[in-house]
Design a protein around this motif. Sequence first.
Motif, PDB file in Angstrom:
ATOM      1  N   LEU A 228      46.352  45.862  60.856  1.00 57.92           N
ATOM      2  CA  LEU A 228      46.492  47.187  61.296  1.00 57.92           C
ATOM      3  C   LEU A 228      48.555  47.200  61.003  1.00 57.92           C
ATOM      4  CD1 LEU A 228      45.359  48.313  64.740  1.00 57.92           C
ATOM      5  CD2 LEU A 228      44.646  48.975  62.016  1.00 57.92           C
ATOM      6  N   PRO A 229      49.144  46.146  61.241  1.00 60.28           N
ATOM      7  CA  PRO A 229      50.966  45.706  60.530  1.00 60.28           C
ATOM      8  C   PRO A 229      50.857  47.003  59.142  1.00 60.28           C
ATOM      9  CG  PRO A 229      50.268  44.099  62.340  1.00 60.28           C
ATOM     10  CD  PRO A 229      48.906  45.389  62.043  1.00 60.28           C
ATOM     11  N   SER A 230      50.329  45.969  58.368  1.00 62.03           N
ATOM     12  CA  SER A 230      50.003  46.262  57.157  1.00 62.03           C
ATOM     13  C   SER A 230      50.027  47.079  57.063  1.00 62.03           C
ATOM     14  CB  SER A 230      49.903  44.676  56.209  1.00 62.03           C
ATOM     15  OG  SER A 230      48.297  44.936  56.185  1.00 62.03           O
ATOM     16  N   LEU A 231      49.542  47.909  57.964  1.00 66.95           N
ATOM     17  CA  LEU A 231      48.602  49.586  57.214  1.00 66.95           C
ATOM     18  C   LEU A 231      49.959  50.465  57.704  1.00 66.95           C
ATOM     19  CD1 LEU A 231      45.323  48.973  57.377  1.00 66.95           C
ATOM     20  CD2 LEU A 231      45.840  49.784  54.990  1.00 66.95           C
ATOM     21  N   LEU A 232      50.511  50.092  58.420  1.00 69.79           N
ATOM     22  CA  LEU A 232      51.599  51.464  59.434  1.00 69.79           C
ATOM     23  C   LEU A 232      52.194  50.922  58.920  1.00 69.79           C
ATOM     24  CD1 LEU A 232      49.806  50.538  62.776  1.00 69.79           C
ATOM     25  CD2 LEU A 232      49.599  52.845  61.852  1.00 69.79           C
ATOM     26  N   THR A 233      53.365  52.183  58.277  1.00 64.97           N
ATOM     27  CA  THR A 233      54.724  52.434  58.640  1.00 64.97           C
ATOM     28  C   THR A 233      55.350  52.361  59.768  1.00 64.97           C
ATOM     29  OG1 THR A 233      54.632  54.832  60.021  1.00 64.97           O
ATOM     30  CG2 THR A 233      54.445  54.550  57.320  1.00 64.97           C
ATOM     31  N   GLU A 234      56.345  51.828  59.510  1.00 65.55           N
ATOM     32  CA  GLU A 234      57.120  51.507  60.889  1.00 65.55           C
ATOM     33  C   GLU A 234      57.595  52.326  61.441  1.00 65.55           C
ATOM     34  OE1 GLU A 234      62.205  49.750  62.210  1.00 65.55           O
ATOM     35  OE2 GLU A 234      61.837  49.734  60.359  1.00 65.55           O
ATOM     36  N   ASN A 235      56.958  52.647  63.128  1.00 60.97           N
ATOM     37  CA  ASN A 235      56.361  53.593  64.036  1.00 60.97           C
ATOM     38  C   ASN A 235      55.749  54.503  63.909  1.00 60.97           C
ATOM     39  OD1 ASN A 235      59.324  52.706  65.442  1.00 60.97           O
ATOM     40  ND2 ASN A 235      60.435  54.183  64.547  1.00 60.97           N
ATOM     41  N   GLY A 236      54.563  53.614  63.285  1.00 63.86           N
ATOM     42  CA  GLY A 236      53.199  54.713  62.781  1.00 63.86           C
ATOM     43  C   GLY A 236      52.517  53.752  64.021  1.00 63.86           C
ATOM     44  N   ILE A 237      51.815  54.886  64.399  1.00 61.06           N
ATOM     45  CA  ILE A 237      50.188  54.950  65.330  1.00 61.06           C
ATOM     46  C   ILE A 237      49.537  55.062  64.859  1.00 61.06           C
ATOM     47  CG2 ILE A 237      49.425  56.572  66.902  1.00 61.06           C
ATOM     48  CD1 ILE A 237      52.258  56.374  67.276  1.00 61.06           C
ATOM     49  N   ALA A 238      48.511  54.407  65.524  1.00 61.87           N
ATOM     50  CA  ALA A 238      47.128  53.505  65.800  1.00 61.87           C
ATOM     51  C   ALA A 238      46.312  54.214  66.791  1.00 61.87           C
ATOM     52  CB  ALA A 238      47.056  51.767  65.388  1.00 61.87           C
ATOM     53  N   MET A 239      45.074  54.887  66.402  1.00 63.62           N
ATOM     54  CA  MET A 239      44.759  55.150  67.427  1.00 63.62           C
ATOM     55  C   MET A 239      43.260  54.407  67.650  1.00 63.62           C
ATOM     56  SD  MET A 239      43.081  59.130  67.363  1.00 63.62           S
ATOM     57  CE  MET A 239      41.190  59.658  68.553  1.00 63.62           C
ATOM     58  N   LEU A 240      43.200  53.975  68.458  1.00 62.28           N
ATOM     59  CA  LEU A 240      41.636  52.615  68.507  1.00 62.28           C
ATOM     60  C   LEU A 240      40.832  53.136  69.726  1.00 62.28           C
ATOM     61  CD1 LEU A 240      43.811  50.026  68.518  1.00 62.28           C
ATOM     62  CD2 LEU A 240      43.188  50.832  66.193  1.00 62.28           C
ATOM     63  N   CYS A 241      39.666  53.103  69.255  1.00 60.38           N
ATOM     64  CA  CYS A 241      38.343  54.084  70.083  1.00 60.38           C
ATOM     65  C   CYS A 241      37.392  52.885  70.358  1.00 60.38           C
ATOM     66  CB  CYS A 241      37.959  54.911  69.202  1.00 60.38           C
ATOM     67  SG  CYS A 241      38.982  56.340  68.615  1.00 60.38           S
ATOM     68  N   LEU A 242      36.868  52.802  71.392  1.00 56.02           N
ATOM     69  CA  LEU A 242      36.072  51.388  72.003  1.00 56.02           C
ATOM     70  C   LEU A 242      35.318  51.910  72.321  1.00 56.02           C
ATOM     71  CD1 LEU A 242      35.290  48.360  71.873  1.00 56.02           C
ATOM     72  CD2 LEU A 242      36.623  48.371  74.076  1.00 56.02           C
ATOM     73  N   ASN A 243      33.753  52.095  72.023  1.00 55.43           N
ATOM     74  CA  ASN A 243      32.758  52.149  72.699  1.00 55.43           C
ATOM     75  C   ASN A 243      31.668  51.215  73.031  1.00 55.43           C
ATOM     76  OD1 ASN A 243      31.618  54.899  74.394  1.00 55.43           O
ATOM     77  ND2 ASN A 243      30.473  56.156  72.429  1.00 55.43           N
ATOM     78  N   ALA A 244      32.192  50.342  73.218  1.00 54.59           N
ATOM     79  CA  ALA A 244      31.295  49.611  73.801  1.00 54.59           C
ATOM     80  C   ALA A 244      31.012  48.946  75.151  1.00 54.59           C
ATOM     81  CB  ALA A 244      31.320  48.369  73.118  1.00 54.59           C
ATOM     82  N   PRO A 245      29.655  49.808  75.785  1.00 56.77           N
ATOM     83  CA  PRO A 245      29.644  49.987  77.693  1.00 56.77           C
ATOM     84  C   PRO A 245      29.801  48.404  77.836  1.00 56.77           C
ATOM     85  CG  PRO A 245      27.568  50.029  76.675  1.00 56.77           C
ATOM     86  CD  PRO A 245      28.563  49.840  75.309  1.00 56.77           C
ATOM     87  N   TRP A 246      29.808  47.848  77.833  1.00 52.93           N
ATOM     88  CA  TRP A 246      29.767  46.341  78.057  1.00 52.93           C
ATOM     89  C   TRP A 246      31.186  45.629  77.449  1.00 52.93           C
ATOM     90  CZ3 TRP A 246      27.092  47.148  72.968  1.00 52.93           C
ATOM     91  CH2 TRP A 246      28.055  46.704  72.628  1.00 52.93           C
ATOM     92  N   LEU A 247      32.199  46.254  77.370  1.00 52.25           N
ATOM     93  CA  LEU A 247      34.023  45.496  76.653  1.00 52.25           C
ATOM     94  C   LEU A 247      34.672  47.189  77.293  1.00 52.25           C
ATOM     95  CD1 LEU A 247      33.305  44.775  73.209  1.00 52.25           C
ATOM     96  CD2 LEU A 247      33.204  43.434  75.150  1.00 52.25           C
ATOM     97  N   GLY A 248      35.727  46.297  77.823  1.00 54.06           N
ATOM     98  CA  GLY A 248      36.779  47.668  78.756  1.00 54.06           C
ATOM     99  C   GLY A 248      38.096  47.168  77.934  1.00 54.06           C
ATOM    100  N   ARG A 249      38.759  48.102  78.569  1.00 49.99           N
ATOM    101  CA  ARG A 249      39.654  48.255  78.024  1.00 49.99           C
ATOM    102  C   ARG A 249      40.754  46.959  77.332  1.00 49.99           C
ATOM    103  NH1 ARG A 249      44.458  49.768  80.949  1.00 49.99           N
ATOM    104  NH2 ARG A 249      45.124  51.396  79.263  1.00 49.99           N
ATOM    105  N   SER A 250      40.490  46.113  78.396  1.00 50.13           N
ATOM    106  CA  SER A 250      41.760  44.850  77.738  1.00 50.13           C
ATOM    107  C   SER A 250      40.795  44.201  77.070  1.00 50.13           C
ATOM    108  CB  SER A 250      40.922  43.591  79.012  1.00 50.13           C
ATOM    109  OG  SER A 250      39.439  43.513  79.467  1.00 50.13           O
TER     110      SER A 250
END
Length: 293
Positions: A228-250
């Motif tokens: 992601l750092p090599s794809l984003l501009t400085e101050n660019g935003i990444a929207m990360l989605c996780l829908n694995a029920p066995w994994l939490g936001r941690s």
Amino acid sequence: MKLNLPQLSGNALRVVHGRGHCLEGAESFNIEWLPPIMLIVAYAPLSEELVSQLVEQLSVEPLVEGVFLQQRDQAMAPVSHLWGCEQTPNEVTEQGLRYKVEVGTHQNFGIFLDMAKGREWVKQQAEGKQVLNLFSYACGFAVAAIAGGAKSVVNIDMSKAALSVGRDNLRLNQLDDKKARFFGHDLFKSWGKLRKHGPYELVIADPPSMQKGSFLVEKDYPRIIRQLPSLLTENGIAMLCLNAPWLGRSFLLDAIATEAPQLKLIETLERPDAVMEKSPDDGLKVLIFQNQP
């Protein structure tokens, strides 16, 4: 079982999120409103008595013209007609935007309704931005981004058929498809190509929890975050989605800390009202990070 349905309109939405374990007896199914039909999506066998109860309650809703059942616990996820009209819609509307749907052709019908808040957020944030849409499926995020004024959207997914639906979705909304690129490639072999079209002010990652032979969330999501750092501009935003029920936001927070510590958490998106979960760590999680080198 008594369903507590939201007020229905011409907009598609999830009306029962039983898998969130907040409605006793509904733990094995969700119900999707795809005007003018209701689709019961079962992840385990449902008793005839339960199905009859659901049909009885859904069929009295004034806007509902048909009820269908998809059995996701069976091979090919077959769909059967239960009541009313036998025709399923070929498109739905959400937040003023139109999306193609196909009920019964594939396991997924074309749009993930629990991600409604995500598409709304992208539409609000996209103006003037170059956007990268990873695991784009039928390009719902691209539709929202271009409707919101995005400068360009690069979509990548291994399914060329899904990308073709994405093109159709842009045209369905009379959006400029020249603002979009579509790559039917393996993401992990395409970083160089994606960098060539960047950097991006907004990167969206909404991967499957598990896709046999191509994606395992525990192993492969950190590999994405590393890039992601090599794809984003400085101050660019990444929207990360996780829908694995066995994994939490941690899981995402730990992967960011290890692979891309310059990304800072700035927001956590709410789920749609009907998508209730027993714990904030259950079900769909959408975290927004900013690249702060």
